[in-house]
Design a protein around this motif. Structure first.
Motif, PDB file in Angstrom:
ATOM      1  N   VAL A 169       0.837  -1.209   0.000  1.00 29.94           N
ATOM      2  CA  VAL A 169       0.000   0.000   0.000  1.00 29.94           C
ATOM      3  C   VAL A 169       0.867   1.252   0.000  1.00 29.94           C
ATOM      4  O   VAL A 169       0.577   2.238  -0.703  1.00 29.94           O
ATOM      5  N   MET A 170       1.950   1.244   0.775  1.00 25.66           N
ATOM      6  CA  MET A 170       2.847   2.400   0.805  1.00 25.66           C
ATOM      7  C   MET A 170       3.499   2.629  -0.553  1.00 25.66           C
ATOM      8  O   MET A 170       3.695   3.777  -0.972  1.00 25.66           O
ATOM      9  N   ILE A 171       3.828   1.542  -1.269  1.00 22.85           N
ATOM     10  CA  ILE A 171       4.427   1.682  -2.595  1.00 22.85           C
ATOM     11  C   ILE A 171       3.456   2.369  -3.554  1.00 22.85           C
ATOM     12  O   ILE A 171       3.867   3.144  -4.425  1.00 22.85           O
ATOM     13  N   LEU A 172       2.158   2.096  -3.386  1.00 26.26           N
ATOM     14  CA  LEU A 172       1.157   2.672  -4.282  1.00 26.26           C
ATOM     15  C   LEU A 172       0.610   4.012  -3.811  1.00 26.26           C
ATOM     16  O   LEU A 172      -0.189   4.624  -4.520  1.00 26.26           O
ATOM     17  N   THR A 173       1.005   4.473  -2.628  1.00 26.52           N
ATOM     18  CA  THR A 173       0.473   5.739  -2.114  1.00 26.52           C
ATOM     19  C   THR A 173       1.558   6.790  -1.853  1.00 26.52           C
ATOM     20  O   THR A 173       1.348   7.979  -2.150  1.00 26.52           O
ATOM     21  N   MET A 174       2.708   6.373  -1.301  1.00 25.08           N
ATOM     22  CA  MET A 174       3.729   7.336  -0.936  1.00 25.08           C
ATOM     23  C   MET A 174       4.374   8.021  -2.148  1.00 25.08           C
ATOM     24  O   MET A 174       4.534   9.254  -2.143  1.00 25.08           O
ATOM     25  N   PRO A 175       4.787   7.281  -3.207  1.00 23.24           N
ATOM     26  CA  PRO A 175       5.416   7.973  -4.349  1.00 23.24           C
ATOM     27  C   PRO A 175       4.529   9.022  -5.016  1.00 23.24           C
ATOM     28  O   PRO A 175       5.006  10.124  -5.300  1.00 23.24           O
ATOM     29  N   PRO A 176       3.216   8.740  -5.283  1.00 22.66           N
ATOM     30  CA  PRO A 176       2.409   9.816  -5.877  1.00 22.66           C
ATOM     31  C   PRO A 176       2.220  11.009  -4.952  1.00 22.66           C
ATOM     32  O   PRO A 176       2.189  12.159  -5.416  1.00 22.66           O
ATOM     33  N   LEU A 177       2.093  10.747  -3.638  1.00 20.10           N
ATOM     34  CA  LEU A 177       1.989  11.864  -2.699  1.00 20.10           C
ATOM     35  C   LEU A 177       3.283  12.664  -2.658  1.00 20.10           C
ATOM     36  O   LEU A 177       3.265  13.905  -2.599  1.00 20.10           O
TER      37      LEU A 177
END
Length: 222
Positions: A169-177
């Motif tokens: 989940v962090m891989i799919l949320t942190m980079p775009p943020l």
């Protein structure tokens, strides 16, 4: 032309100021570019959303219902094979075209790239372990101890599957943020890095430099 100029301006800006993890290229390029980076940065919202939703459903099956990984894989394959087999045999009776299954195979170049990347990472980990174990770099030792301690604490809170899901989940949320608020994050990261250097320098001056120097084996032989 304007898009090319924008890219050049971004590249120049990336080279001129501080970036998280020492990055000197745009986020998309730092993630390897191509389709994987598009999925991570939500360039294609349908695919990224489907992957996130699918991983969430799988995690809920395992954690809340008590399903296990091997039975889940076997039952999914049984259901898929049985459905495709029945459809292929019944399609002639209901005047439907049979399923045209594509030939799936991993490209050799892709597998070689993954293997080389994993080999480099593993060798780098062995090299760092040897550097720390050799007793030559106290700073790396402290980093390793703190890192392993944090991992052990987090691991005691959750099981392995939950940690794996949270990482996904962090891989799919942190980079775009991060890409959306890149300048602010880099600014805070630069301040934090400067503060950590200041605290380490203070610790080194007050404690580490006062520790007795242990001679190495080679020095004892001499």
């Amino acid at each position: 032309d304007s898009s090319i100029e924008k890219i050049h301006d971004e590249d120049g800006d990336h080279e001129g100021r501080f970036h998280l993890f020492g990055r000197q290229m745009p986020v998309h390029s730092a993630l390897g570019g191509g389709k994987p980076a598009d999925v991570i940065l939500w360039r294609n919202k349908q695919i990224s959303g489907a992957i996130l939703a699918g991983s969430t459903v799988i995690w809920l099956l395992f954690e809340w219902i008590g399903y296990h990984l091997i039975p889940f894989i076997c039952h999914s394959l049984i259901l898929s094979l049985a459905t495709l087999f029945l459809w292929s045999n019944l399609s002639a009776f209901i005047n439907k075209s049979p399923v045209n299954l594509p030939e799936v195979g991993l490209p050799e170049e892709f597998c070689n790239t993954i293997a080389l990347h994993l080999t480099h990472r593993v060798n780098r980990a062995f090299f760092n372990f040897r550097e720390v174990a050799s007793g030559k770099d106290l700073k790396k030792l402290l980093y390793a101890i703190v890192g392993l301690w944090v991992v052990s604490v987090v691991g005691s809170w959750f099981d392995f599957l939950t940690i794996l899901y949270m990482s996904f989940v962090m891989i799919l949320t942190m980079p775009p943020l991060y890409e959306k608020h890149e300048e602010k994050v880099d600014s805070y990261a630069e301040r934090a890095k400067a503060e950590l250097k200041k605290q380490y320098s203070s610790l080194d001056e007050k404690l580490l430099q006062k520790l007795p120097k242990v001679p190495f084996l080679g020095d004892n032989k001499k």
